[in-house]
Structures are given as C-alpha cells and as structure tokens.
Design an enzyme around this catalytic site. Structure first.
Site, mmCIF file in Angstrom:
data_model
loop_
_atom_site.group_PDB
_atom_site.id
_atom_site.type_symbol
_atom_site.label_atom_id
_atom_site.label_comp_id
_atom_site.label_asym_id
_atom_site.label_seq_id
_atom_site.Cartn_x
_atom_site.Cartn_y
_atom_site.Cartn_z
ATOM 1 N N ARG A 111 53.976 23.190 -20.287
ATOM 2 C CA ARG A 111 53.383 23.396 -19.340
ATOM 3 C C ARG A 111 54.378 23.568 -17.905
ATOM 4 O O ARG A 111 53.852 23.690 -16.666
ATOM 5 C CB ARG A 111 52.852 22.043 -18.653
ATOM 6 C CG ARG A 111 51.271 21.748 -19.213
ATOM 7 C CD ARG A 111 50.665 20.491 -18.988
ATOM 8 N NE ARG A 111 49.451 20.359 -18.362
ATOM 9 C CZ ARG A 111 48.449 19.897 -19.269
ATOM 10 N NH1 ARG A 111 48.485 19.634 -20.425
ATOM 11 N NH2 ARG A 111 47.412 19.801 -18.511
ATOM 12 N N ARG A 163 35.921 11.437 -18.108
ATOM 13 C CA ARG A 163 37.220 11.028 -17.783
ATOM 14 C C ARG A 163 37.625 10.627 -16.464
ATOM 15 O O ARG A 163 37.126 11.449 -15.664
ATOM 16 C CB ARG A 163 38.240 12.044 -18.373
ATOM 17 C CG ARG A 163 38.833 11.773 -19.542
ATOM 18 C CD ARG A 163 39.497 12.882 -20.339
ATOM 19 N NE ARG A 163 40.439 13.678 -19.803
ATOM 20 C CZ ARG A 163 41.096 15.038 -20.047
ATOM 21 N NH1 ARG A 163 40.836 15.282 -21.383
ATOM 22 N NH2 ARG A 163 41.954 15.189 -19.428
ATOM 23 N N LYS A 191 40.399 24.829 -24.459
ATOM 24 C CA LYS A 191 41.511 24.605 -25.382
ATOM 25 C C LYS A 191 41.401 23.862 -26.392
ATOM 26 O O LYS A 191 41.496 23.992 -27.526
ATOM 27 C CB LYS A 191 43.036 24.587 -24.613
ATOM 28 C CG LYS A 191 43.304 25.426 -23.565
ATOM 29 C CD LYS A 191 44.461 25.118 -22.844
ATOM 30 C CE LYS A 191 44.676 23.804 -21.941
ATOM 31 N NZ LYS A 191 43.764 23.616 -20.996
ATOM 32 N N ARG A 229 32.084 17.215 -18.288
ATOM 33 C CA ARG A 229 32.402 16.857 -19.892
ATOM 34 C C ARG A 229 32.307 15.199 -19.786
ATOM 35 O O ARG A 229 32.433 14.576 -18.994
ATOM 36 C CB ARG A 229 34.180 17.219 -19.715
ATOM 37 C CG ARG A 229 34.648 16.535 -20.988
ATOM 38 C CD ARG A 229 36.060 17.049 -21.384
ATOM 39 N NE ARG A 229 36.892 16.874 -20.466
ATOM 40 C CZ ARG A 229 38.242 17.331 -20.380
ATOM 41 N NH1 ARG A 229 38.513 18.000 -21.662
ATOM 42 N NH2 ARG A 229 39.070 17.227 -19.522
ATOM 43 N N ARG A 263 44.668 18.825 -10.341
ATOM 44 C CA ARG A 263 45.248 19.438 -11.768
ATOM 45 C C ARG A 263 45.239 20.955 -11.643
ATOM 46 O O ARG A 263 46.219 21.448 -12.181
ATOM 47 C CB ARG A 263 44.318 18.976 -12.921
ATOM 48 C CG ARG A 263 44.458 17.610 -13.195
ATOM 49 C CD ARG A 263 43.327 17.128 -14.138
ATOM 50 N NE ARG A 263 43.184 17.699 -15.336
ATOM 51 C CZ ARG A 263 42.058 17.451 -16.176
ATOM 52 N NH1 ARG A 263 40.991 16.861 -15.751
ATOM 53 N NH2 ARG A 263 41.997 18.027 -17.374
HETATM 54 P P1 AP5 Z 1 37.930 21.461 -23.207
HETATM 55 O O1 AP5 Z 1 37.890 22.257 -24.503
HETATM 56 O O2 AP5 Z 1 38.147 20.160 -23.344
HETATM 57 O O3 AP5 Z 1 39.052 22.007 -22.327
HETATM 58 P P2 AP5 Z 1 40.474 22.100 -22.331
HETATM 59 O O4 AP5 Z 1 41.079 23.531 -21.592
HETATM 60 O O5 AP5 Z 1 41.219 21.258 -23.399
HETATM 61 O O6 AP5 Z 1 40.650 20.932 -20.775
HETATM 62 P P3 AP5 Z 1 41.532 19.842 -20.651
HETATM 63 O O7 AP5 Z 1 40.987 19.070 -19.217
HETATM 64 O O8 AP5 Z 1 41.235 18.886 -21.902
HETATM 65 O O9 AP5 Z 1 43.106 20.369 -20.610
HETATM 66 P P4 AP5 Z 1 43.965 19.740 -19.599
HETATM 67 O O10 AP5 Z 1 44.946 20.890 -20.033
HETATM 68 O O11 AP5 Z 1 43.853 19.733 -18.360
HETATM 69 O O12 AP5 Z 1 44.148 18.074 -20.135
HETATM 70 P P5 AP5 Z 1 44.986 17.335 -21.065
HETATM 71 O O13 AP5 Z 1 44.202 16.558 -21.800
HETATM 72 O O14 AP5 Z 1 45.785 18.624 -21.711
HETATM 73 O O15 AP5 Z 1 36.652 21.741 -22.487
HETATM 74 C C1 AP5 Z 1 36.090 21.023 -21.108
HETATM 75 C C2 AP5 Z 1 34.840 20.943 -21.016
HETATM 76 O O16 AP5 Z 1 34.066 22.267 -21.065
HETATM 77 C C3 AP5 Z 1 34.032 20.293 -22.139
HETATM 78 O O17 AP5 Z 1 33.103 19.380 -21.747
HETATM 79 C C4 AP5 Z 1 33.626 21.381 -23.425
HETATM 80 O O18 AP5 Z 1 32.609 20.742 -24.162
HETATM 81 C C5 AP5 Z 1 33.342 22.380 -22.262
HETATM 82 N N1 AP5 Z 1 33.484 23.721 -22.811
HETATM 83 C C6 AP5 Z 1 34.561 24.199 -23.480
HETATM 84 N N2 AP5 Z 1 34.620 25.277 -23.968
HETATM 85 C C7 AP5 Z 1 33.487 25.749 -23.310
HETATM 86 C C8 AP5 Z 1 33.029 27.004 -23.229
HETATM 87 N N3 AP5 Z 1 33.420 28.110 -23.831
HETATM 88 N N4 AP5 Z 1 31.659 27.272 -22.492
HETATM 89 C C9 AP5 Z 1 31.145 26.245 -21.986
HETATM 90 N N5 AP5 Z 1 31.437 24.936 -22.133
HETATM 91 C C10 AP5 Z 1 32.658 24.829 -22.639
HETATM 92 O O19 AP5 Z 1 45.879 16.477 -20.055
HETATM 93 C C11 AP5 Z 1 45.581 15.659 -19.406
HETATM 94 C C12 AP5 Z 1 46.956 14.875 -18.532
HETATM 95 O O20 AP5 Z 1 47.723 14.469 -19.239
HETATM 96 C C13 AP5 Z 1 47.613 15.994 -17.495
HETATM 97 O O21 AP5 Z 1 46.758 16.131 -16.378
HETATM 98 C C14 AP5 Z 1 48.623 15.429 -17.475
HETATM 99 O O22 AP5 Z 1 48.729 14.236 -16.571
HETATM 100 C C15 AP5 Z 1 49.301 14.970 -18.823
HETATM 101 N N6 AP5 Z 1 49.656 15.869 -19.736
HETATM 102 C C16 AP5 Z 1 49.230 16.656 -20.936
HETATM 103 N N7 AP5 Z 1 49.983 17.471 -21.360
HETATM 104 C C17 AP5 Z 1 51.201 17.462 -20.471
HETATM 105 C C18 AP5 Z 1 52.381 18.147 -20.413
HETATM 106 N N8 AP5 Z 1 52.727 19.255 -21.476
HETATM 107 N N9 AP5 Z 1 53.427 17.891 -19.631
HETATM 108 C C19 AP5 Z 1 52.982 16.670 -18.669
HETATM 109 N N10 AP5 Z 1 51.956 16.106 -18.666
HETATM 110 C C20 AP5 Z 1 51.120 16.445 -19.606
#
Ligand code: AP5
Length: 221
Positions: free
Chosen positions: A88, A160, A13, A127, A171
């Site tokens: 979420r 991370r 995403k 990552r 997660r």
């Molecule tokens: P990436 O693009 O970073 O993936 P992502 O879907 O954004 O995954 P995240 O881990 O960032 O999302 P998440 O939703 O768990 O974490 P968030 O930061 O929101 O890609 C991942 C890796 O894959 C990278 O290395 C990239 O290079 C590689 N990649 C990407 N696309 C690829 C492809 N097509 N092919 C190959 N490789 C690829 O949340 C973190 C924490 O914050 C949560 O656990 C929670 O504690 C808190 N939080 C955030 N939002 C909320 C909410 N709304 N409510 C409550 N808590 C929240």
C-alpha cells in the site's frame, strides 16, 4: 503466478479474489482480513493495529510486511498467491520485493482495479460483512437472501466500523496520498494491467479471466 490485486477501498478486490483464488488455485492473502482476525483474537498485532484501522489509517509498515512475508513462506503459497490490500505504499512495495527476491520469487502481475471515488463510497456504505465467516454482501448489488443473515453460515451481518462515511472518506484520502503512487511504480516495471473496477461482479470476473488467459494463466477449477 504471484499476483497483486490493487485499487482503492471498495474497488472489489476482495470479491474478485474469492472467486479468482478458487478458479486459478491461488492462495488469497488479504492483509485487511488478517488484521481483522488479529483484532478479533486480541493478539499483540491486533492490539497494535486496531486504532489505525478504526480511523482508516495505514497500520505501521513493519507489522504488515512481517505478516505478509511470514504468510507467503508457508507451504500453501508455493503454487502462487493473490495479494489483496498489500502493498500500500513504496516502503511496503520495496521491502516486499526484497523479501521475495531472497526466496527466488517475484510479483508477476499487478492488476489495477480503476474505480471512481463515487463507486467506492456507494459500495462501502452498502457493504455488510459476516461476523463469523467474513463473507461480503451488499444491500443493493449482492443482498443476503435473509436480511442481516449470512447466506453461508447464518451468522449476523454487520456494517464495518471503517465503512462509515467519514472513515471511508479518510481511507480514500490515504489511498490517494500513499497508495496511488504504486500505479506508476508497477507500470515502470512493466507488470501493471488495468481493468475497470466499476463493472458488475460477473462482467469483471469474465474480463479478468480473458486478461489472465492472455498472460498464459489457465484455470484449474
Ligand atoms: P470488496 O470486494 O470488499 O472491495 P475491496 O476492494 O476488497 O475493498 P476493501 O474495503 O475491503 O478494501 P480496503 O483495501 O480498503 O480494506 P482492507 O480490508 O484491505 O467490495 C466492497 C463492496 O462492494 C462489497 O459490499 C461487495 O459486495 C460490493 N462489490 C464488490 N464488487 C462489486 C461490483 N463489481 N459491483 C457491485 N458491487 C460490488 O483494509 C482495511 C484496513 O486495514 C485499512 O484501512 C488499514 O487500516 C489496514 N490495512 C490493510 N492492509 C494494509 C496494509 N497493506 N498496510 C497498512 N494497513 C493496512
């Protein structure tokens, strides 16, 4: 247009949001990035959120709903936004809909990145994130030119804390328990569109552009 990028951790995403926001001139709003920034700065929100984030649990709804609602009220969100990581769970989705409605806005599309747990785990375990500008890399699929160093600002890359295997697994459990429900929620509203998150970065970008074109959205870049 106001779009939600939806899918499990590691679905890609954030990676797609970075390029899509430039291509379509939409504001990228990532709750994960905003919370990590708050933790880094040691603000009240950051201090409240840290323990939940370290364990891979959801931060309390009132905190995230407030920061998102506040962010979309700013001028730069007027032309539309790409939400990444929010909502979420049902409570966040309901309360956000109400907040948008009060402002005469709505979510126009929810783009679901359907991704297998194996892919999520492989992506997150590889990552690497820049400690300064937050740019994302992957040791196999998107390696930095110089190992351990950001291509853009030359700062240190780290793994991370919540990308460690045990926390990633938690997660994914939290996603299944709380977030997965929203697929049906948005399908019922007729605004859910699906792509495969398992595709390569460029293939997925092209696919999304074709899908957005069908929805009448044109690039500005
Ligand atoms: P990436 O693009 O970073 O993936 P992502 O879907 O954004 O995954 P995240 O881990 O960032 O999302 P998440 O939703 O768990 O974490 P968030 O930061 O929101 O890609 C991942 C890796 O894959 C990278 O290395 C990239 O290079 C590689 N990649 C990407 N696309 C690829 C492809 N097509 N092919 C190959 N490789 C690829 O949340 C973190 C924490 O914050 C949560 O656990 C929670 O504690 C808190 N939080 C955030 N939002 C909320 C909410 N709304 N409510 C409550 N808590 C929240």
């Amino acid at each position: 247009m106001n779009i939600v990028l939806f899918g499990p951790p590691g679905a890609g995403k954030g990676t797609q949001a970075s390029v899509l926001s430039e291509w379509y001139g939409l504001l990228h709003i990532s709750t994960g990035d905003m919370l990590r920034e708050a933790v880094k700065k040691g603000t009240m929100v950051g201090r409240q959120a840290k323990a939940y984030m370290d364990k891979g649990e959801l931060v309390p709804d009132n905190i995230v709903i407030n920061i998102v609602t506040e962010r979309i009220s700013q001028k730069d969100a007027k032309c539309g936004f790409l939400l990444d990581g929010f909502p979420r769970n049902k409570r966040q989705a309901d309360q956000f809909d109400q907040a948008l409605c009060k402002k005469g806005k709505k979510i126009d599309m929810v783009l679901y990145f359907k991704t297998s747990p194996e892919v999520s785990i492989r992506r997150l375990s590889g990552r690497r994130v820049c400690t300064n500008c937050g740019a994302n890399f992957h040791i196999e699929t998107m390696p930095a030119k110089l190992k351990g160093t950001c291509d853009y600002c030359h700062s240190l890359l780290i793994h991370r804390k919540d990308d460690q295997r045990g926390t990633v697994q938690n997660r994914l459990v939290v996603y299944k328990k709380e977030t997965n429900y929203l697929i049906g929620y948005y399908k019922d509203k007729g605004i859910l569109r699906e792509v495969s998150g398992d595709l390569k970065v460029k293939e997925l970008f092209e696919k999304i552009k074709r899908l957005f074109a069908k929805e009448g959205l044109r690039g500005v870049a």
